[in-house]
Design an enzyme around this catalytic site. Structure first.
Site, PDB file in Angstrom:
ATOM      1  N   GLU A  94       0.829  -1.204   0.000  1.00 32.91           N
ATOM      2  CA  GLU A  94       0.000   0.000   0.000  1.00 32.91           C
ATOM      3  C   GLU A  94       0.864   1.256   0.000  1.00 32.91           C
ATOM      4  O   GLU A  94       1.912   1.312   0.653  1.00 32.91           O
ATOM      5  CB  GLU A  94      -0.960  -0.025   1.190  1.00 32.91           C
ATOM      6  CG  GLU A  94      -1.980  -1.153   1.041  1.00 32.91           C
ATOM      7  CD  GLU A  94      -3.024  -1.216   2.134  1.00 32.91           C
ATOM      8  OE1 GLU A  94      -4.078  -1.817   1.880  1.00 32.91           O
ATOM      9  OE2 GLU A  94      -2.803  -0.683   3.243  1.00 32.91           O
ATOM     10  N   SER A 222      11.555   5.943  15.037  1.00 34.26           N
ATOM     11  CA  SER A 222      10.395   5.439  15.770  1.00 34.26           C
ATOM     12  C   SER A 222      10.828   5.053  17.181  1.00 34.26           C
ATOM     13  O   SER A 222      11.395   3.979  17.384  1.00 34.26           O
ATOM     14  CB  SER A 222       9.802   4.235  15.035  1.00 34.26           C
ATOM     15  OG  SER A 222       9.350   4.614  13.758  1.00 34.26           O
ATOM     16  N   CYS A 344      -1.150   6.373   9.715  1.00 31.91           N
ATOM     17  CA  CYS A 344       0.071   5.773  10.250  1.00 31.91           C
ATOM     18  C   CYS A 344      -0.251   4.505  11.034  1.00 31.91           C
ATOM     19  O   CYS A 344      -1.090   4.506  11.924  1.00 31.91           O
ATOM     20  CB  CYS A 344       0.764   6.788  11.160  1.00 31.91           C
ATOM     21  SG  CYS A 344       2.279   6.182  11.907  1.00 31.91           S
TER      22      CYS A 344
END
Length: 373
Positions: A94, A222, A344
């Site tokens: 995606e 992250s 997200c």
């Protein structure tokens, strides 16, 4: 059997020049070809009218320009578009197009699934199949640019920013991610500023050092937890590369990079009553005190079967205010595309899992719940 044609989307300018030299052609022809592909969106050699007929015949015989196809797309009420990209063998990744007044950002995938097991991420729950090739990575940009519309008279492209924040951990596919980003940055490619191409990582430290030696792009990291105990649960790669080691790698990257303007973007997903207390905000501020950064607080985007909930606005606000008391720059990310599962952490695609992740996850769900409470 005829020889398999070379997909020119797999080659950066250095690779294309080497190919043209091997074909007995001048290297500058590679620059001309790249402009046709990436500035004007042309994939038919016969349309490239400043390349002579004999060379076009050679290219038609030996080469092709093939980007993965768009299988389907969904458009959000806020204008975000999520594309399902067919990468063969019944699998899809995606890609998300996010238009704004002053920019148009494309969120690009780097792997079919993800080899990491971040417990709050939908992609991670699908398992992992393989790395994407250069043509499958840059092909996402090319295909979406073609969908939105190249302006062929001027060479203007409809994408201004690319973030490697889609499916997968980019630093586990450096072999293909680096050439793809080279094409994004190349003046004859998509000609994006190094500050407009961002790679995100969960903390694969040796690969981060390699990236810093190879390329200068913006970096997002992250973090998602203020200590190793919680991060071991949320981001299990932390068990191999704990926070202090990760922060050391981040600081080394910042020292080499101009694209980051001296600081890195810290991503921190806000999970209700998991990592969003004021005590944890103080802990995060102290953790980041020696690392120049801006902190991006990301309201969690739920997906089916997720064990977590989104922090309330009041908890996010309190958390943010604590960080700002320490002089940190804090941004609360605006959620885009959550009505089409394009936000997200929500990307899932269609993956043939080689890791048997889903079966293992069912066995571990109750253990995770006990660990984090």
């Amino acid at each position: 059997m005829s020889e398999k044609k070379i997909n020119l989307l797999d080659l950066d300018r250095k690779g294309l020049r080497a190919l043209f030299t091997e074909m007995g052609e001048k290297p500058f022809r590679a620059d001309q070809l790249m402009k046709w592909i990436y500035h004007f969106g042309v994939s038919d050699f016969d349309e490239m009218n400043n390349i002579n007929k004999a060379l076009r015949a050679k290219l038609n015989a030996r080469c092709e320009i093939v980007a993965p196809e768009i299988s389907s797309f969904q458009k959000s009420e806020d204008g975000t578009i999520k594309f399902a990209i067919n990468v063969g063998q019944g699998q899809e990744v995606e890609t998300v197009y996010i238009p704004e007044d002053d920019r148009a950002t494309l969120c690009v995938s780097s792997q079919v699934g993800c080899a990491l097991e971040c417990t709050f991420c939908s992609t991670a729950q699908q398992g992992f199949n393989r790395n994407l090739t250069v043509s499958e990575i840059i092909g996402q940009v090319w295909r979406v640019a073609d969908f939105i519309g190249f302006v062929k008279e001027t060479g203007e492209r409809p994408i201004t920013n690319v973030v490697m924040m889609g499916m997968g951990e980019p630093l586990l596919n450096l072999k293909n991610v680096i050439p793809a980003m080279d094409i994004m940055l190349d003046d004859f490619g998509f000609s994006l500023s190094k500050r407009r191409v961002t790679v995100s990582t969960s903390g694969v430290v040796p690969a981060l050092d390699k990236l810093g030696d190879a390329l200068d792009v913006a970096l997002a990291v992250s973090i998602h937890a203020p200590n190793d105990e919680l991060r071991d649960v949320l981001v299990p790669v932390n068990k191999k590369y704990p926070l202090e080691e990760f922060l050391g790698g981040i600081r080394r990257y910042i020292a080499k990079s101009n694209a980051n303007r001296g600081r890195v973007t810290v991503e921190y997903v806000m999970l209700d009553h998991i990592n969003d207390s004021t005590d944890q905000a103080h802990e995060l501020a102290k953790l980041m005190k020696d690392t120049p950064c801006k902190i991006n607080l990301i309201p969690f985007n739920p997906y089916p079967g997720s064990p977590y909930g989104r922090s309330s606005n009041s908890r996010i606000d309190r958390f943010s205010k604590v960080l700002m008391e320490y002089g940190l720059t804090v941004i609360v990310r605006k959620t885009r595309g959550d009505d089409i599962d394009a936000a997200c952490g929500q990307l899932a695609g269609d993956i043939r899992d080689r890791t048997k992740r889903l079966a293992k996850k069912r066995m571990q769900d109750s253990q995770i719940s006990v660990t984090i409470n």
